[in-house]
Design a protein around this motif. Structure first.
Motif, PDB file in Angstrom:
ATOM      1  N   PRO A   9       0.835  -1.203   0.000  1.00  0.00           N
ATOM      2  CA  PRO A   9       0.000   0.000   0.000  1.00  0.00           C
ATOM      3  C   PRO A   9       0.865   1.246   0.000  1.00  0.00           C
ATOM      4  CG  PRO A   9       0.108  -0.959   2.201  1.00  0.00           C
ATOM      5  CD  PRO A   9       0.791  -1.929   1.287  1.00  0.00           C
ATOM      6  N   PRO A  10       0.323   2.379  -0.418  1.00  0.00           N
ATOM      7  CA  PRO A  10       1.092   3.625  -0.383  1.00  0.00           C
ATOM      8  C   PRO A  10       1.636   3.900   1.015  1.00  0.00           C
ATOM      9  CG  PRO A  10      -0.938   3.928  -1.610  1.00  0.00           C
ATOM     10  CD  PRO A  10      -1.023   2.569  -0.967  1.00  0.00           C
ATOM     11  N   ASN A  11       2.830   4.457   1.072  1.00  0.00           N
ATOM     12  CA  ASN A  11       3.479   4.745   2.345  1.00  0.00           C
ATOM     13  C   ASN A  11       4.132   6.117   2.252  1.00  0.00           C
ATOM     14  OD1 ASN A  11       6.150   4.715   4.040  1.00  0.00           O
ATOM     15  ND2 ASN A  11       4.833   3.201   4.996  1.00  0.00           N
ATOM     16  N   PRO A  12       3.894   6.999   3.220  1.00  0.00           N
ATOM     17  CA  PRO A  12       4.463   8.352   3.135  1.00  0.00           C
ATOM     18  C   PRO A  12       5.983   8.367   2.997  1.00  0.00           C
ATOM     19  CG  PRO A  12       2.773   8.256   4.835  1.00  0.00           C
ATOM     20  CD  PRO A  12       2.987   6.840   4.381  1.00  0.00           C
ATOM     21  N   ALA A  13       6.676   7.474   3.716  1.00  0.00           N
ATOM     22  CA  ALA A  13       8.139   7.463   3.643  1.00  0.00           C
ATOM     23  C   ALA A  13       8.611   7.075   2.245  1.00  0.00           C
ATOM     24  CB  ALA A  13       8.703   6.512   4.692  1.00  0.00           C
ATOM     25  N   MET A  14       7.913   6.130   1.614  1.00  0.00           N
ATOM     26  CA  MET A  14       8.284   5.737   0.252  1.00  0.00           C
ATOM     27  C   MET A  14       7.983   6.854  -0.723  1.00  0.00           C
ATOM     28  SD  MET A  14       9.654   3.067  -1.171  1.00  0.00           S
ATOM     29  CE  MET A  14      10.496   3.604  -2.653  1.00  0.00           C
ATOM     30  N   ASP A  15       6.874   7.552  -0.507  1.00  0.00           N
ATOM     31  CA  ASP A  15       6.538   8.685  -1.365  1.00  0.00           C
ATOM     32  C   ASP A  15       7.620   9.764  -1.287  1.00  0.00           C
ATOM     33  OD1 ASP A  15       4.200   7.404  -2.058  1.00  0.00           O
ATOM     34  OD2 ASP A  15       2.947   8.530  -0.653  1.00  0.00           O
ATOM     35  N   VAL A  16       8.155   9.982  -0.084  1.00  0.00           N
ATOM     36  CA  VAL A  16       9.229  10.974   0.091  1.00  0.00           C
ATOM     37  C   VAL A  16      10.458  10.555  -0.709  1.00  0.00           C
ATOM     38  CG1 VAL A  16      10.867  11.957   1.743  1.00  0.00           C
ATOM     39  CG2 VAL A  16       8.435  11.830   2.327  1.00  0.00           C
ATOM     40  N   LEU A  17      10.812   9.271  -0.652  1.00  0.00           N
ATOM     41  CA  LEU A  17      11.976   8.807  -1.411  1.00  0.00           C
ATOM     42  C   LEU A  17      11.767   8.997  -2.908  1.00  0.00           C
ATOM     43  CD1 LEU A  17      14.693   7.462  -1.779  1.00  0.00           C
ATOM     44  CD2 LEU A  17      13.566   5.234  -1.571  1.00  0.00           C
ATOM     45  N   LEU A  18      10.593   8.657  -3.410  1.00  0.00           N
ATOM     46  CA  LEU A  18      10.340   8.807  -4.843  1.00  0.00           C
ATOM     47  C   LEU A  18      10.399  10.279  -5.266  1.00  0.00           C
ATOM     48  CD1 LEU A  18       7.478   6.201  -5.365  1.00  0.00           C
ATOM     49  CD2 LEU A  18       9.916   5.943  -5.867  1.00  0.00           C
ATOM     50  N   GLU A  54      13.325   2.905  14.869  1.00  0.00           N
ATOM     51  CA  GLU A  54      11.916   3.284  14.955  1.00  0.00           C
ATOM     52  C   GLU A  54      11.542   4.390  13.974  1.00  0.00           C
ATOM     53  OE1 GLU A  54      11.322   4.283  19.047  1.00  0.00           O
ATOM     54  OE2 GLU A  54      11.230   2.192  19.709  1.00  0.00           O
ATOM     55  N   ARG A  55      12.514   4.932  13.264  1.00  0.00           N
ATOM     56  CA  ARG A  55      12.250   6.030  12.330  1.00  0.00           C
ATOM     57  C   ARG A  55      11.471   5.510  11.117  1.00  0.00           C
ATOM     58  NH1 ARG A  55      17.370   7.277  10.911  1.00  0.00           N
ATOM     59  NH2 ARG A  55      17.599   8.735  12.647  1.00  0.00           N
ATOM     60  N   PRO A  56      10.416   6.205  10.687  1.00  0.00           N
ATOM     61  CA  PRO A  56       9.730   5.807   9.452  1.00  0.00           C
ATOM     62  C   PRO A  56      10.711   5.819   8.283  1.00  0.00           C
ATOM     63  CG  PRO A  56       8.431   7.426  10.656  1.00  0.00           C
ATOM     64  CD  PRO A  56       9.772   7.388  11.319  1.00  0.00           C
ATOM     65  N   ARG A  57      10.687   4.787   7.464  1.00  0.00           N
ATOM     66  CA  ARG A  57      11.677   4.684   6.399  1.00  0.00           C
ATOM     67  C   ARG A  57      11.039   4.066   5.154  1.00  0.00           C
ATOM     68  NH1 ARG A  57      16.072   2.893   8.502  1.00  0.00           N
ATOM     69  NH2 ARG A  57      15.410   2.660  10.632  1.00  0.00           N
ATOM     70  N   PRO A  58      11.628   4.339   3.997  1.00  0.00           N
ATOM     71  CA  PRO A  58      11.088   3.752   2.767  1.00  0.00           C
ATOM     72  C   PRO A  58      11.463   2.281   2.598  1.00  0.00           C
ATOM     73  CG  PRO A  58      12.983   5.115   2.267  1.00  0.00           C
ATOM     74  CD  PRO A  58      12.684   5.324   3.714  1.00  0.00           C
ATOM     75  N   ILE A  59      12.451   1.814   3.353  1.00  0.00           N
ATOM     76  CA  ILE A  59      12.917   0.436   3.264  1.00  0.00           C
ATOM     77  C   ILE A  59      12.754  -0.229   4.624  1.00  0.00           C
ATOM     78  CG2 ILE A  59      14.816  -1.098   2.654  1.00  0.00           C
ATOM     79  CD1 ILE A  59      13.887   0.732   0.357  1.00  0.00           C
ATOM     80  N   THR A  92       8.655  -0.101   1.408  1.00  0.00           N
ATOM     81  CA  THR A  92       7.451   0.024   2.228  1.00  0.00           C
ATOM     82  C   THR A  92       6.278   0.624   1.456  1.00  0.00           C
ATOM     83  OG1 THR A  92       8.183   2.181   3.043  1.00  0.00           O
ATOM     84  CG2 THR A  92       8.796   0.249   4.349  1.00  0.00           C
ATOM     85  N   GLY A  93       6.449   0.824   0.179  1.00  0.00           N
ATOM     86  CA  GLY A  93       5.384   1.337  -0.669  1.00  0.00           C
ATOM     87  C   GLY A  93       5.677   0.966  -2.111  1.00  0.00           C
ATOM     88  N   PRO A  94       4.716   1.142  -3.008  1.00  0.00           N
ATOM     89  CA  PRO A  94       4.906   0.760  -4.406  1.00  0.00           C
ATOM     90  C   PRO A  94       5.936   1.629  -5.114  1.00  0.00           C
ATOM     91  CG  PRO A  94       2.823   1.920  -4.117  1.00  0.00           C
ATOM     92  CD  PRO A  94       3.368   1.687  -2.741  1.00  0.00           C
ATOM     93  N   LEU A 143      14.409   3.817 -12.535  1.00  0.00           N
ATOM     94  CA  LEU A 143      14.063   4.249 -11.182  1.00  0.00           C
ATOM     95  C   LEU A 143      14.255   3.100 -10.197  1.00  0.00           C
ATOM     96  CD1 LEU A 143      12.911   6.326  -9.207  1.00  0.00           C
ATOM     97  CD2 LEU A 143      10.613   5.591  -9.899  1.00  0.00           C
ATOM     98  N   ARG A 144      13.875   1.901 -10.591  1.00  0.00           N
ATOM     99  CA  ARG A 144      14.025   0.746  -9.706  1.00  0.00           C
ATOM    100  C   ARG A 144      15.503   0.452  -9.429  1.00  0.00           C
ATOM    101  NH1 ARG A 144       9.412  -3.674  -9.681  1.00  0.00           N
ATOM    102  NH2 ARG A 144       7.678  -2.250  -9.327  1.00  0.00           N
ATOM    103  N   ALA A 145      16.346   0.657 -10.416  1.00  0.00           N
ATOM    104  CA  ALA A 145      17.785   0.503 -10.181  1.00  0.00           C
ATOM    105  C   ALA A 145      18.277   1.534  -9.170  1.00  0.00           C
ATOM    106  CB  ALA A 145      18.547   0.630 -11.499  1.00  0.00           C
ATOM    107  N   ALA A 146      17.738   2.754  -9.247  1.00  0.00           N
ATOM    108  CA  ALA A 146      18.128   3.799  -8.297  1.00  0.00           C
ATOM    109  C   ALA A 146      17.679   3.459  -6.887  1.00  0.00           C
ATOM    110  CB  ALA A 146      17.550   5.144  -8.734  1.00  0.00           C
ATOM    111  N   VAL A 147      16.469   2.908  -6.727  1.00  0.00           N
ATOM    112  CA  VAL A 147      16.002   2.498  -5.396  1.00  0.00           C
ATOM    113  C   VAL A 147      16.874   1.369  -4.865  1.00  0.00           C
ATOM    114  CG1 VAL A 147      14.082   1.454  -4.120  1.00  0.00           C
ATOM    115  CG2 VAL A 147      13.640   3.266  -5.807  1.00  0.00           C
ATOM    116  N   LEU A 148      17.274   0.450  -5.738  1.00  0.00           N
ATOM    117  CA  LEU A 148      18.173  -0.627  -5.314  1.00  0.00           C
ATOM    118  C   LEU A 148      19.519  -0.056  -4.873  1.00  0.00           C
ATOM    119  CD1 LEU A 148      17.986  -3.793  -5.241  1.00  0.00           C
ATOM    120  CD2 LEU A 148      19.390  -3.756  -7.300  1.00  0.00           C
ATOM    121  N   ALA A 149      20.012   0.946  -5.594  1.00  0.00           N
ATOM    122  CA  ALA A 149      21.265   1.591  -5.197  1.00  0.00           C
ATOM    123  C   ALA A 149      21.110   2.280  -3.840  1.00  0.00           C
ATOM    124  CB  ALA A 149      21.694   2.599  -6.265  1.00  0.00           C
TER     125      ALA A 149
END
Length: 294
Positions: free
Chosen positions: A6-15, A159-164, A191-193, A200-206
């Protein structure tokens, strides 16, 4: 099994952080999330530099390797400018050099190589036989048990909200103070789509490839990155992308550290899909030294 998180604010911030603004043809500007950090997370700079380089190559070419050096700590309060230089555009490969600049000085530089997909020989090392992520404590369970008596810096980080999301196979290295074998396995997932965009997916993996690595070297010495008597920083980072990154399920980051010497620690890692496919390989050297007593 794959899932659509599901959508996650921390993942949205990373994107949003990876969605660089194009200033000129080969000049990009990136922002840093304001989460109270004193310096920019190294994985963010790697990922943003890779996004910048990717936007200057043909759509049929995909990153297969990058080699980077961290020169100065990044300042999260001001934008980072990424200057991309075209080194070569060949029939199959393309090479880019990226310099990240803040306050008029380079803080990071990276060379990345891109290749058109082609068939060839294939083999890989086997994924370690480890318990599945579902058998390990999730973040709520870690807060209730493992982190309940942990020192404040450790609690604040985990405990910090994180995209991973991270699920280490052993949390003991952060709490026991015992010398342990310099290797670890960590399950990781977004933690989100993430959009179906291979670059972009390669960048998230990096981005996630810079997480937990130096702790592997420190385990042999009975300490961790939370030891405030140590000065710890990434010095360089190399990564090889073997196959497209499946970010709809857990990834296993299997790490080891063959050596520490001269105030530096070397770490290596393999990133596997849940099915056992080796997605990427990583190597990093970091600064590890006792702080000078004032």
């Amino acid at each position: 099994m794959s899932r659509q998180p599901p959508p996650n604010p921390a993942m949205d911030v990373l994107l949003r952080t990876l969605d660089l603004k194009r200033v000129e043809k080969s000049l990009f500007r990136g922002e840093s999330p304001q989460v109270g950090w004193q310096r920019v997370f190294g994985g963010q700079v790697i990922a943003q530099a890779l996004v910048a380089a990717t936007r200057t190559v043909g759509a049929d070419r995909f990153v297969h390797s990058l080699h980077a050096y961290f020169v100065l700590p990044g300042d999260p309060s001001v934008p980072i400018v990424y200057d991309v230089e075209t080194i070569r555009d060949g029939g199959t490969f393309a090479t880019r050099r990226v310099v990240a600049v803040q306050h008029g000085k380079p803080i990071f530089f990276m060379t990345a190589s891109f290749q058109v997909d082609e068939p060839g020989f294939e083999h890989q090392t086997a994924m370690p036989d480890v318990p599945p992520p579902e058998s390990l404590p999730d973040e709520a369970e870690m807060r209730a048990t493992l982190l309940a008596k942990a020192p404040e810096p450790i609690r604040a980080y985990w405990e910090r909200p994180r995209p991973i999301e991270l699920r280490p196979l052993s949390f003991d290295r952060y709490l026991s103070g015992r010398r342990q074998a310099p290797r670890q396995d960590v399950w990781m997932r977004t933690t989100g789509p993430v959009p179906e965009d291979r670059g972009l997916r390669a960048a998230v993996l990096a981005y996630l490839s810079d997480m937990t690595l130096l702790d592997t070297a420190l385990a042999a010495h009975g300490t961790s990155i939370f030891d405030r008597s140590l000065q710890i920083a990434s010095l360089d980072h190399a990564m090889w992308f073997h196959r497209p990154a499946p970010l709809d399920d857990w990834l296993l980051y299997s790490q080891d550290s063959p050596c520490t010497s001269g105030g530096r620690g070397l770490t290596r890692g393999g990133i596997f899909s849940r099915s056992g496919t080796l997605v990427a390989s990583v190597a990093q050297e970091g600064l590890i030294r006792k702080k000078a007593k004032g």
